[in-house]
Enzyme design. Structure first.
Site, PDB file in Angstrom:
ATOM      1  CB  SER A   1      25.022 -47.296 -87.414  1.00 22.72           C
ATOM      2  OG  SER A   1      25.551 -46.235 -88.176  1.00 22.72           O
TER       3      SER A   1
ATOM      4  CE  LYS B   1      23.146 -38.070 -92.538  1.00 21.83           C
ATOM      5  NZ  LYS B   1      24.586 -37.942 -92.545  1.00 21.83           N
TER       6      LYS B   1
ATOM      7  N   GLY C   1      27.199 -32.500-101.361  1.00 21.94           N
ATOM      8  CA  GLY C   1      25.823 -33.064-100.606  1.00 21.94           C
ATOM      9  C   GLY C   1      25.882 -32.619 -99.277  1.00 21.94           C
TER      10      GLY C   1
ATOM     11  CG  ASP D   1      26.894 -36.292 -89.974  1.00 22.13           C
ATOM     12  OD1 ASP D   1      27.348 -37.322 -89.429  1.00 22.13           O
ATOM     13  OD2 ASP D   1      26.256 -36.110 -90.883  1.00 22.13           O
TER      14      ASP D   1
HETATM   15  P1  NAP Z   1      24.952 -36.930-101.189  1.00 22.96           P
HETATM   16  O1  NAP Z   1      23.939 -35.910-100.324  1.00 22.96           O
HETATM   17  O2  NAP Z   1      24.200 -37.887-101.966  1.00 22.96           O
HETATM   18  O3  NAP Z   1      26.104 -36.053-101.821  1.00 22.96           O
HETATM   19  C1  NAP Z   1      26.987 -36.615-102.685  1.00 22.96           C
HETATM   20  C2  NAP Z   1      27.779 -35.895-103.512  1.00 22.96           C
HETATM   21  O4  NAP Z   1      28.567 -36.638-104.304  1.00 22.96           O
HETATM   22  C3  NAP Z   1      27.222 -34.994-104.662  1.00 22.96           C
HETATM   23  O5  NAP Z   1      27.561 -33.914-104.381  1.00 22.96           O
HETATM   24  C4  NAP Z   1      27.118 -35.984-105.838  1.00 22.96           C
HETATM   25  O6  NAP Z   1      27.334 -34.785-106.947  1.00 22.96           O
HETATM   26  C5  NAP Z   1      28.675 -36.324-105.546  1.00 22.96           C
HETATM   27  N1  NAP Z   1      29.003 -37.364-106.523  1.00 22.96           N
HETATM   28  C6  NAP Z   1      28.159 -38.480-106.716  1.00 22.96           C
HETATM   29  N2  NAP Z   1      28.756 -39.356-107.441  1.00 22.96           N
HETATM   30  C7  NAP Z   1      29.871 -38.695-107.884  1.00 22.96           C
HETATM   31  C8  NAP Z   1      30.946 -39.120-108.837  1.00 22.96           C
HETATM   32  N3  NAP Z   1      30.851 -40.255-109.446  1.00 22.96           N
HETATM   33  N4  NAP Z   1      31.831 -38.074-109.205  1.00 22.96           N
HETATM   34  C9  NAP Z   1      31.901 -37.094-108.635  1.00 22.96           C
HETATM   35  N5  NAP Z   1      30.867 -36.592-107.884  1.00 22.96           N
HETATM   36  C10 NAP Z   1      29.912 -37.502-107.416  1.00 22.96           C
HETATM   37  O7  NAP Z   1      25.755 -37.923-100.051  1.00 22.96           O
HETATM   38  P2  NAP Z   1      26.228 -37.421 -98.577  1.00 22.96           P
HETATM   39  O8  NAP Z   1      25.411 -37.790 -97.539  1.00 22.96           O
HETATM   40  O9  NAP Z   1      26.985 -36.228 -98.604  1.00 22.96           O
HETATM   41  O10 NAP Z   1      27.612 -38.525 -98.298  1.00 22.96           O
HETATM   42  C11 NAP Z   1      28.609 -38.773 -99.295  1.00 22.96           C
HETATM   43  C12 NAP Z   1      29.539 -39.516 -98.887  1.00 22.96           C
HETATM   44  O11 NAP Z   1      30.130 -39.525 -97.507  1.00 22.96           O
HETATM   45  C13 NAP Z   1      28.947 -41.089 -98.871  1.00 22.96           C
HETATM   46  O12 NAP Z   1      29.993 -42.181 -99.179  1.00 22.96           O
HETATM   47  C14 NAP Z   1      28.571 -41.435 -97.331  1.00 22.96           C
HETATM   48  O13 NAP Z   1      28.494 -42.701 -96.994  1.00 22.96           O
HETATM   49  C15 NAP Z   1      29.847 -40.678 -96.846  1.00 22.96           C
HETATM   50  N6  NAP Z   1      29.437 -40.406 -95.278  1.00 22.96           N
HETATM   51  C16 NAP Z   1      30.257 -40.740 -94.259  1.00 22.96           C
HETATM   52  C17 NAP Z   1      30.152 -40.286 -92.983  1.00 22.96           C
HETATM   53  C18 NAP Z   1      31.046 -40.803 -91.821  1.00 22.96           C
HETATM   54  O14 NAP Z   1      30.531 -40.899 -90.736  1.00 22.96           O
HETATM   55  N7  NAP Z   1      32.174 -41.149 -92.366  1.00 22.96           N
HETATM   56  C19 NAP Z   1      29.007 -39.336 -92.585  1.00 22.96           C
HETATM   57  C20 NAP Z   1      28.174 -38.928 -93.682  1.00 22.96           C
HETATM   58  C21 NAP Z   1      28.498 -39.401 -94.990  1.00 22.96           C
HETATM   59  P3  NAP Z   1      25.973 -34.672-107.814  1.00 22.96           P
HETATM   60  O15 NAP Z   1      25.180 -33.608-107.236  1.00 22.96           O
HETATM   61  O16 NAP Z   1      26.737 -34.350-109.192  1.00 22.96           O
HETATM   62  O17 NAP Z   1      25.277 -36.083-108.108  1.00 22.96           O
END
Ligand code: NAP
Length: 257
Positions: free
Chosen positions: A16, A65, A122, A100
């Site tokens: 960012s 967040k 998540g 988002d």
């Molecule tokens: P988060 O709130 O930590 O949620 C992650 C989710 O992924 C949870 O449901 C978790 O399940 C699951 N997970 C984690 N490790 C896993 C695995 N090995 N196998 C299967 N499921 C798994 O994270 P978030 O904020 O939602 O972000 C998720 C991803 O999106 C990240 O990589 C982040 O960088 C990306 N993102 C990108 C943008 C963009 O602008 N491109 C914006 C926001 C986020 P459990 O509850 O079982 O741990």
């Protein structure tokens, strides 16, 4: 000099600052966007300090967040619905929005609603699921922790599924962090991808993820998470500056053409 921050923990890896500073530069705005690592117990104090130092606003990332939403006294519809915000504006009061959701939809582009599978439950998954459900998609959510799916299956047309079956899906969204490292692909029967399906990987690196490479080889249309990163960041900047923000310098800064 107008100043902006990114608040999160960790933030060192974030694209960012280079992206937002590239936009400020291209617009001729004398400004600076800095990443600040902050833990949950210091979050409110740091926000207060930024206001006192006349920062204009901040982006907020993992894991704050929800705190950002709670701290604000004026909120947009998306943050109110999801209880999470990724953008704060400082003035007489602290305002928040969630870019988002529109960032996800802008990156998705024109796409007739059909059946979507979202992997993960998540914060990012929640934004994607709500955005898709509002656009008329029939949404399935798979997560490795089944109890978490129920916190997201709260809107019409959103159901939890026990297996990440992509076979009859028009759109598959990876909203897990699996793929941040080379060699990782999120769990699903990718060989069954439907012809013409769209695969959107929210997890991004400085090059296409293994999932995007695999999906492109299988003939799918692919969307890189950096497209959403650029859109959500540009929308934050537009809200702070009340000006249209050109995307090209931001795209170049994150390695998109
Ligand atoms: P988060 O709130 O930590 O949620 C992650 C989710 O992924 C949870 O449901 C978790 O399940 C699951 N997970 C984690 N490790 C896993 C695995 N090995 N196998 C299967 N499921 C798994 O994270 P978030 O904020 O939602 O972000 C998720 C991803 O999106 C990240 O990589 C982040 O960088 C990306 N993102 C990108 C943008 C963009 O602008 N491109 C914006 C926001 C986020 P459990 O509850 O079982 O741990």
């Amino acid at each position: 000099m107008i100043r902006f921050a990114l608040l999160g923990d960790p933030v060192a890896h974030s694209l960012s600052p280079q992206m937002q500073n590239a936009a400020l530069n291209q617009m001729g705005v004398i400004g600076e966007y800095t990443a600040i690592q902050v833990d949950a117990k210091s979050f409110e104090r740091v926000v207060e300090e930024l206001r006192e130092q006349k920062f204009v606003g901040a982006n907020v990332t993992i894991p704050h967040k929800e705190l950002a939403f709670n701290i604000a006294s004026a909120r947009d519809e998306a943050s109110t619905e999801l209880h999470v915000a990724n953008t704060l504006k400082f003035g007489d009061e602290v305002e928040c929005i969630n870019t988002d959701v529109p960032g996800f939809l802008a990156a998705l582009g024109a796409c007739d609603p059909g059946t979507a599978l979202v992997l993960g439950a998540g914060g990012a998954a929640k934004a994607a699921v709500w955005a898709l459900a509002n656009e008329g998609w029939s949404v399935r959510v798979w997560t490795r922790t089944p109890e978490m799916a129920h916190s997201i299956c709260i809107w019409d047309n959103v159901v939890a599924v026990e297996t990440p079956d992509v076979g009859d899906c028009d759109l598959v969204v990876n909203a897990t962090p699996v793929g941040l490292k080379p060699g990782e692909v999120p769990p699903a029967n990718w060989a069954q991808l439907k012809e013409g399906a769209v695969v959107f990987d929210l997890a991004y690196r400085d090059e296409p993820t293994d999932l995007l490479k695999l999906a492109a080889n299988a003939g799918a249309k692919v969307i890189d998470g950096r497209e959403m990163l650029v859109e959500q960041g540009a929308l934050s900047l537009e809200w702070w500056l009340n000006k249209t923000v050109p995307r090209d310098a931001m795209r170049r800064a994150v390695g998109l053409s």
